[in-house]
Design a protein around this motif. Structure first.
Motif, mmCIF file in Angstrom:
data_model
loop_
_atom_site.group_PDB
_atom_site.id
_atom_site.type_symbol
_atom_site.label_atom_id
_atom_site.label_comp_id
_atom_site.label_asym_id
_atom_site.label_seq_id
_atom_site.Cartn_x
_atom_site.Cartn_y
_atom_site.Cartn_z
ATOM 1 N N SER A 18 23.283 73.490 -36.149
ATOM 2 C CA SER A 18 21.819 73.562 -36.106
ATOM 3 C C SER A 18 21.367 74.905 -35.555
ATOM 4 C CB SER A 18 21.268 72.443 -35.228
ATOM 5 O OG SER A 18 21.450 72.767 -33.862
ATOM 6 N N SER A 19 20.145 75.265 -35.884
ATOM 7 C CA SER A 19 19.539 76.459 -35.264
ATOM 8 C C SER A 19 18.425 76.049 -34.312
ATOM 9 C CB SER A 19 19.022 77.412 -36.333
ATOM 10 O OG SER A 19 18.210 76.714 -37.240
ATOM 11 N N THR A 20 18.169 74.728 -34.183
ATOM 12 C CA THR A 20 17.212 74.238 -33.191
ATOM 13 C C THR A 20 17.946 73.305 -32.238
ATOM 14 O OG1 THR A 20 16.598 72.354 -34.557
ATOM 15 C CG2 THR A 20 15.301 74.379 -34.838
ATOM 16 N N MET A 21 17.236 72.792 -31.227
ATOM 17 C CA MET A 21 17.849 71.945 -30.212
ATOM 18 C C MET A 21 17.178 70.583 -30.171
ATOM 19 S SD MET A 21 18.158 74.873 -27.308
ATOM 20 C CE MET A 21 19.445 74.262 -26.249
ATOM 21 N N ASP A 30 19.549 63.436 -37.127
ATOM 22 C CA ASP A 30 19.435 64.514 -38.110
ATOM 23 C C ASP A 30 20.666 64.546 -39.009
ATOM 24 O OD1 ASP A 30 18.128 67.137 -39.062
ATOM 25 O OD2 ASP A 30 20.205 67.678 -38.611
ATOM 26 N N CYS A 31 21.849 64.417 -38.405
ATOM 27 C CA CYS A 31 23.076 64.392 -39.213
ATOM 28 C C CYS A 31 23.057 63.216 -40.182
ATOM 29 C CB CYS A 31 24.316 64.285 -38.318
ATOM 30 S SG CYS A 31 24.636 65.713 -37.277
ATOM 31 N N LEU A 32 22.685 62.027 -39.668
ATOM 32 C CA LEU A 32 22.697 60.825 -40.512
ATOM 33 C C LEU A 32 21.754 61.006 -41.698
ATOM 34 C CD1 LEU A 32 22.809 58.072 -37.723
ATOM 35 C CD2 LEU A 32 24.682 58.751 -39.250
ATOM 36 N N GLN A 33 20.615 61.641 -41.425
ATOM 37 C CA GLN A 33 19.647 61.908 -42.491
ATOM 38 C C GLN A 33 20.250 62.836 -43.555
ATOM 39 O OE1 GLN A 33 16.067 63.615 -40.888
ATOM 40 N NE2 GLN A 33 14.818 62.305 -42.232
ATOM 41 N N LYS A 34 21.184 63.660 -43.129
ATOM 42 C CA LYS A 34 21.874 64.565 -44.049
ATOM 43 C C LYS A 34 23.120 63.903 -44.641
ATOM 44 C CE LYS A 34 20.692 69.013 -41.771
ATOM 45 N NZ LYS A 34 19.378 68.728 -41.174
ATOM 46 N N SER A 52 35.426 78.518 -32.516
ATOM 47 C CA SER A 52 35.276 79.913 -32.952
ATOM 48 C C SER A 52 33.809 80.276 -33.204
ATOM 49 C CB SER A 52 36.112 80.177 -34.205
ATOM 50 O OG SER A 52 35.553 79.499 -35.303
ATOM 51 N N TRP A 53 32.925 79.270 -33.327
ATOM 52 C CA TRP A 53 31.499 79.556 -33.478
ATOM 53 C C TRP A 53 30.862 80.016 -32.169
ATOM 54 C CZ3 TRP A 53 30.342 74.715 -36.907
ATOM 55 C CH2 TRP A 53 30.549 75.065 -38.247
ATOM 56 N N LYS A 54 31.520 79.723 -31.049
ATOM 57 C CA LYS A 54 31.034 80.110 -29.717
ATOM 58 C C LYS A 54 29.569 79.710 -29.508
ATOM 59 C CE LYS A 54 34.232 84.000 -29.194
ATOM 60 N NZ LYS A 54 35.299 83.151 -28.640
ATOM 61 N N LYS A 55 29.270 78.509 -29.928
ATOM 62 C CA LYS A 55 27.903 78.016 -29.766
ATOM 63 C C LYS A 55 27.943 76.660 -29.078
ATOM 64 C CE LYS A 55 23.541 77.893 -32.171
ATOM 65 N NZ LYS A 55 22.814 78.585 -33.221
ATOM 66 N N ARG A 56 27.229 76.562 -27.953
ATOM 67 C CA ARG A 56 27.142 75.315 -27.225
ATOM 68 C C ARG A 56 26.449 74.287 -28.116
ATOM 69 N NH1 ARG A 56 24.816 74.919 -21.051
ATOM 70 N NH2 ARG A 56 25.480 72.757 -20.818
ATOM 71 N N ALA A 57 27.036 73.103 -28.279
ATOM 72 C CA ALA A 57 26.478 72.137 -29.227
ATOM 73 C C ALA A 57 26.989 70.719 -28.949
ATOM 74 C CB ALA A 57 26.870 72.532 -30.659
ATOM 75 N N TRP A 58 26.152 69.731 -29.296
ATOM 76 C CA TRP A 58 26.579 68.330 -29.240
ATOM 77 C C TRP A 58 27.708 68.091 -30.225
ATOM 78 C CZ3 TRP A 58 25.041 66.229 -25.088
ATOM 79 C CH2 TRP A 58 23.721 66.246 -24.638
ATOM 80 N N ILE A 59 28.666 67.254 -29.815
ATOM 81 C CA ILE A 59 29.680 66.742 -30.728
ATOM 82 C C ILE A 59 29.571 65.205 -30.735
ATOM 83 C CG2 ILE A 59 31.175 68.762 -30.437
ATOM 84 C CD1 ILE A 59 32.964 67.093 -28.564
ATOM 85 N N CYS A 115 22.454 62.695 -22.100
ATOM 86 C CA CYS A 115 22.193 62.590 -23.537
ATOM 87 C C CYS A 115 20.798 63.071 -23.925
ATOM 88 C CB CYS A 115 22.367 61.139 -23.984
ATOM 89 S SG CYS A 115 24.037 60.520 -23.679
ATOM 90 N N ASP A 116 19.859 63.075 -22.975
ATOM 91 C CA ASP A 116 18.486 63.461 -23.330
ATOM 92 C C ASP A 116 18.260 64.964 -23.224
ATOM 93 O OD1 ASP A 116 18.577 63.640 -20.605
ATOM 94 O OD2 ASP A 116 16.891 62.283 -20.221
ATOM 95 N N LEU A 117 19.280 65.710 -22.846
ATOM 96 C CA LEU A 117 19.174 67.164 -22.796
ATOM 97 C C LEU A 117 19.044 67.744 -24.201
ATOM 98 C CD1 LEU A 117 19.869 68.269 -19.800
ATOM 99 C CD2 LEU A 117 21.489 69.680 -21.063
ATOM 100 N N GLN A 118 18.319 68.844 -24.319
ATOM 101 C CA GLN A 118 18.192 69.535 -25.605
ATOM 102 C C GLN A 118 19.404 70.435 -25.812
ATOM 103 O OE1 GLN A 118 14.868 69.475 -27.549
ATOM 104 N NE2 GLN A 118 15.084 67.554 -26.428
ATOM 105 N N ASN A 119 20.003 70.346 -26.986
ATOM 106 C CA ASN A 119 21.193 71.140 -27.275
ATOM 107 C C ASN A 119 21.223 71.397 -28.777
ATOM 108 O OD1 ASN A 119 23.618 72.424 -26.610
ATOM 109 N ND2 ASN A 119 24.633 70.567 -25.871
ATOM 110 N N ASN A 120 21.948 72.396 -29.207
ATOM 111 C CA ASN A 120 22.268 72.518 -30.624
ATOM 112 C C ASN A 120 23.254 71.415 -30.980
ATOM 113 O OD1 ASN A 120 21.481 75.566 -29.852
ATOM 114 N ND2 ASN A 120 21.138 75.191 -32.024
ATOM 115 N N TRP A 121 23.539 71.263 -32.233
ATOM 116 C CA TRP A 121 24.471 70.201 -32.632
ATOM 117 C C TRP A 121 25.236 70.599 -33.888
ATOM 118 C CZ3 TRP A 121 19.257 70.071 -33.539
ATOM 119 C CH2 TRP A 121 18.825 69.829 -34.854
#
Ligand code: 2F8
Ligand code: CA
Length: 132
Positions: A18-21, A30-34, A52-59, A115-121
């Motif tokens: 994602s490019s938003t949080m 959002d993933c399920l919608q996709k 290797s993306w070096k981006k903090r994100a939900w898994i 879980c309620d924190l804003q993060n990329n995913w």
């Protein structure tokens, strides 16, 4: 869709970062919608690819159901491999039930967060295939 340029192919799956949080649940929605889901990491190669993306994100990891019992979004138990960062998961402030990728200095890079924190995913869509 997995066919757009927003998705990257690696070893049998398409990945979207994602490019938003958003919160973990909104990210998952959002993933399920996709027609996808939050990423499930089950090999060292996949871990290295995501890292290797070096981006903090939900898994796609949560222990919201039973504290300390980490499950992937497909319902499977987290067994091995596991790539928690040192001292994680620590359930800080007794309120961290969702998994992120965070530390890029080491292969061990997962952290638990509120879980309620804003993060990329990161979403993953596995390619369908038939085993003969
Ligand atoms: O030191 C690791 C620790 O860092 C933060 O807490 C100070 C993280 N929390 C947030 O970013 C909200 C913890 O999850 C992490 O364990
Ligand atoms: Ca933590």
């Amino acid at each position: 869709a997995p066919h757009s340029q927003e998705w990257t192919y690696f070893s049998g799956s398409f990945y979207y970062i994602s490019s938003t949080m958003k919160s973990w649940q909104e990210s998952r929605n959002d993933c399920l919608q996709k027609k996808s889901d939050l990423v499930i990491i089950n090999s060292p190669e996949e871990q290295e690819f995501i890292r290797s993306w070096k981006k903090r994100a939900w898994i796609g990891l949560t222990d919201a159901e039973t504290e300390g019992t980490w499950k992937w979004v497909d319902g499977t138990l987290l067994e091995s491999p596991r790539y928690w960062a040192r001292s994680e998961p620590n359930n800080a402030v007794n309120n961290e039930d969702c998994g992120e990728i965070k530390n890029f200095d080491s292969q061990n890079s997962w952290n638990d967060l509120p879980c309620d924190l804003q993060n990329n995913w990161i979403c993953e869509t596995k390619l369908n295939y038939r085993e003969e």
